[in-house]
Write an enzyme that holds these catalytic residues in place. Sequence first.
Site, short mmCIF file in Angstrom:
data_model
loop_
_atom_site.label_atom_id
_atom_site.label_comp_id
_atom_site.label_asym_id
_atom_site.label_seq_id
_atom_site.Cartn_x
_atom_site.Cartn_y
_atom_site.Cartn_z
N LYS A 181 0.97 -1.30 -0.06
CA LYS A 181 -0.02 -0.10 0.11
C LYS A 181 0.92 1.19 -0.23
O LYS A 181 1.92 1.24 0.80
CB LYS A 181 -0.86 0.08 1.31
CG LYS A 181 -2.17 0.85 1.14
CD LYS A 181 -3.23 0.53 2.24
CE LYS A 181 -4.43 1.58 2.04
NZ LYS A 181 -5.56 1.06 2.98
N GLU A 230 -19.90 -5.93 8.98
CA GLU A 230 -20.60 -5.08 9.60
C GLU A 230 -21.73 -6.17 10.24
O GLU A 230 -22.26 -5.87 11.52
CB GLU A 230 -21.32 -4.17 8.74
CG GLU A 230 -20.33 -3.02 8.63
CD GLU A 230 -19.38 -3.36 7.52
OE1 GLU A 230 -19.51 -4.27 6.76
OE2 GLU A 230 -18.59 -2.19 7.33
N ARG A 237 -25.56 -2.42 6.35
CA ARG A 237 -25.34 -3.85 6.01
C ARG A 237 -25.71 -4.76 6.94
O ARG A 237 -25.91 -5.83 7.09
CB ARG A 237 -23.77 -3.95 5.83
CG ARG A 237 -23.04 -3.27 4.70
CD ARG A 237 -22.76 -4.63 3.62
NE ARG A 237 -22.61 -4.01 2.56
CZ ARG A 237 -21.46 -4.32 1.81
NH1 ARG A 237 -20.23 -4.91 2.48
NH2 ARG A 237 -21.22 -3.84 0.64
C1 LIG Z 1 -18.75 -2.22 3.84
C2 LIG Z 1 -17.92 -1.14 4.00
N1 LIG Z 1 -17.24 -0.99 5.11
C3 LIG Z 1 -16.35 -0.24 5.49
C4 LIG Z 1 -15.58 0.14 4.33
C5 LIG Z 1 -14.55 1.49 4.81
N2 LIG Z 1 -13.32 1.03 4.13
C6 LIG Z 1 -13.01 1.50 2.89
S1 LIG Z 1 -11.56 0.97 2.37
C7 LIG Z 1 -11.36 -0.11 3.73
C8 LIG Z 1 -10.13 -0.82 3.63
C9 LIG Z 1 -10.05 -1.81 2.74
O1 LIG Z 1 -8.95 -2.52 2.62
P1 LIG Z 1 -8.43 -3.37 1.33
O2 LIG Z 1 -9.80 -3.92 0.50
O3 LIG Z 1 -7.37 -4.45 1.58
O4 LIG Z 1 -8.07 -2.22 0.49
P2 LIG Z 1 -6.54 -1.39 0.47
O5 LIG Z 1 -7.06 0.11 1.27
O6 LIG Z 1 -5.64 -2.31 1.61
O7 LIG Z 1 -5.95 -1.14 -0.88
C10 LIG Z 1 -12.39 0.06 4.48
C11 LIG Z 1 -12.55 -0.48 5.88
C12 LIG Z 1 -16.15 0.27 3.46
N3 LIG Z 1 -16.01 0.87 2.17
N4 LIG Z 1 -17.20 -0.29 3.02
#
Ligand SMILES: Cc1ncc(C[n+]2csc(CCOP(=O)(O)OP(=O)(O)O)c2C)c(N)n1
Length: 628
Positions: A290, A374, A402
């Site tokens: 990242k 969630e 959710r």
């Molecule tokens: C249902 C939901 N819960 C929480 C989030 C908040 N959120 C956005 S990005 C993220 C982390 C995602 O991690 P990953 O898929 O590994 O992507 P990275 O940022 O590491 O590339 C979270 C928790 C969201 N967008 N949707």
Amino acid sequence: MRIFHQIPLQRPSTPLLDSASTPDALRALSRAQLGTLADELRAYLLYSVGQSGGHFGAGLGVVELTVALHYLLDTPHDRLLWDVGHQAYPHKILTGRREQMPSIRQSGGLAAFPARHESEYDTFGVGHSSTSISAGLGMALAAQQKGEPRRVVSVIGDGALTAGMAFEALAHGGTTRANMLVVLNDNDMSISQSVGGLSNYLAQLLSSKAYSRMRDDARKLLEIIPPAAELAKKTEEQVKSLISPASLFEAMGWNYIGPIDGHDMGQLLNAIDTLTNRPGPNFLHLVTQKGCGFQPAESNPIKYHAITKIDPKPAADSAPSKPTFSQVFGQWALDQAAADPRLLTITPAMREGSGLVAFSERYPKRYHDVAICEQHSVTLAAGFACEGLKPVLAIYSTFLQRGYDQLIHDVAIQDLDVTFAIDRAGLVGEDGPTHAGVYDTAFLRTIPGLLIATPSDETDARGLLNAAYQHPGPAAVRYPRGAGIGAAAGSSLDALAVGEAITRLSGRGVAVLAFGTLLHQATQLCQARGYSLIDMRWVKPMDEGAVRAAAASHDLLVTLEDHAQMGGAGSAVLEALASMNLNTPTLVLGLPDSYLEGGKADAMYASVGLDSAGISAAIDQRLAALSR
Ligand SMILES: Cc1ncc(C[n+]2csc(CCOP(=O)(O)OP(=O)(O)O)c2C)c(N)n1
Ligand SMILES: CC(=O)[C@@H](O)[C@H](O)COP(=O)(O)O
Ligand SMILES: [Mg+2]
């Protein structure tokens, strides 16, 4: 790969990227040019996010992947789906939107995430996580049913993969013959550090002997894999025998390849070419970093998940900032935890945003980050409550959507003592319609036995959190993103009375019944015109006495809330009036029945008449109509 140490403030020179202004033009480049193209794309991405602010680290981590996918796929005919969509900035740049990138997340600019109305390359609208495999599978099966030759690729992060929905899709997809590739972008990060058993499992895959062998031996083989489809099957078997351990994904019916280095263009091209030409469900596991290519983000990916735009001339001594509602909540949780050993907090992967960093450090055993789960977070809270503990679930309004069935079935019907700290209620601004917390009052107030509080400032936020926490059944407090008026939250653990409104201004003619922080948009008007201003504090139970008294002594009632007009607190007031057989004219002010594109939250409210001027105009208009 070029490593950057600063965000460029001047537009970088990007000759190759200039020539690759569409995916078709990109596909005219040679494979040998793609590494340079990726460097230029990263440079432009750094520059443009510096201009606009927005999601940052995730996009930097998929630069090579984005180039490789658009190079090999025939997008938009082939379908490319990005999970969450916060990593899709490089995709937007490569699909004809480069010049608009500095406008992303601003009013009239590009959307924060892929959006179908914005581009034919955005095959599926996103913002919430873990939808890409289901949607991609639907597209792949549709292609099959319609007899259309089409490749489908869903890119999902290790964080997004933690959600049950992603596994539901994997379990289904693995039993179909859908021609589909899932690319797992595993950077071992969610917004915070990735947590949970899946994260441990992916780490095991990485540290397995097979991966070491891949790094030592198979790299060469991957580099010489011939891309032609007729050789795909053979090379795939060779690759698998070298680098693929038996995996959970294989057990679910997916042809798993990996892990491979997601920043190595040669490996990426060969693996994606092989797997997108192989029929059936395929799964490619990439290891990425990242924030890749920007040293500060590589070292601190949490800080650089998203950034504000770079101010070339930062103010010398800016005034100390007011605490956000999330911080008020975080401090309250610390104080309440010190007083009550039964308290614990739960977050579905939103520790930083929810104000729980200090709590997670002070009370690690009473803090539960459940990953992006969630539904599970709500039912987990129910389980804790069954055992006499006092769970506080910190959850964004939009993500609570959710967990709706769990809220009714697992918490409310059993009258369990769960406190819901609902953050990001109302418009959140730049993230736009996918993240707007404007439906919660409507979906919560129909649930019997659930209390709903709407503080107008920080002091009340604390008092209402105390009330919700002390209530022996389910109770929710909803508060917005960012700071309020700056009222002192204090350190009291005293509860405000349940179901009691407070009159902020006593007047005549018009009574404004405010739910939440928009109250302050009406204060000056009420003072100037001698109207009454009532801070309702609770949607449920509603202070019917206050409504009755206001109805009896004013010509017009005005309800005000940062929530959808339909089904919200204003609707609840109308229902209360009807049940009391009162017919005082009532103006319901809330958000319209439409989706508002992202921008500054204040401007968004103003655009729908929910600022001081708009409220004043709406009241004048209604008074004029009444006097006719
Ligand atoms: C249902 C939901 N819960 C929480 C989030 C908040 N959120 C956005 S990005 C993220 C982390 C995602 O991690 P990953 O898929 O590994 O992507 P990275 O940022 O590491 O590339 C979270 C928790 C969201 N967008 N949707
Ligand atoms: C993509 C996503 O869902 C999160 O990154 C979200 O943008 C965070 O929002 P806040 O900045 O309000 O925490
Ligand atoms: Mg991740």
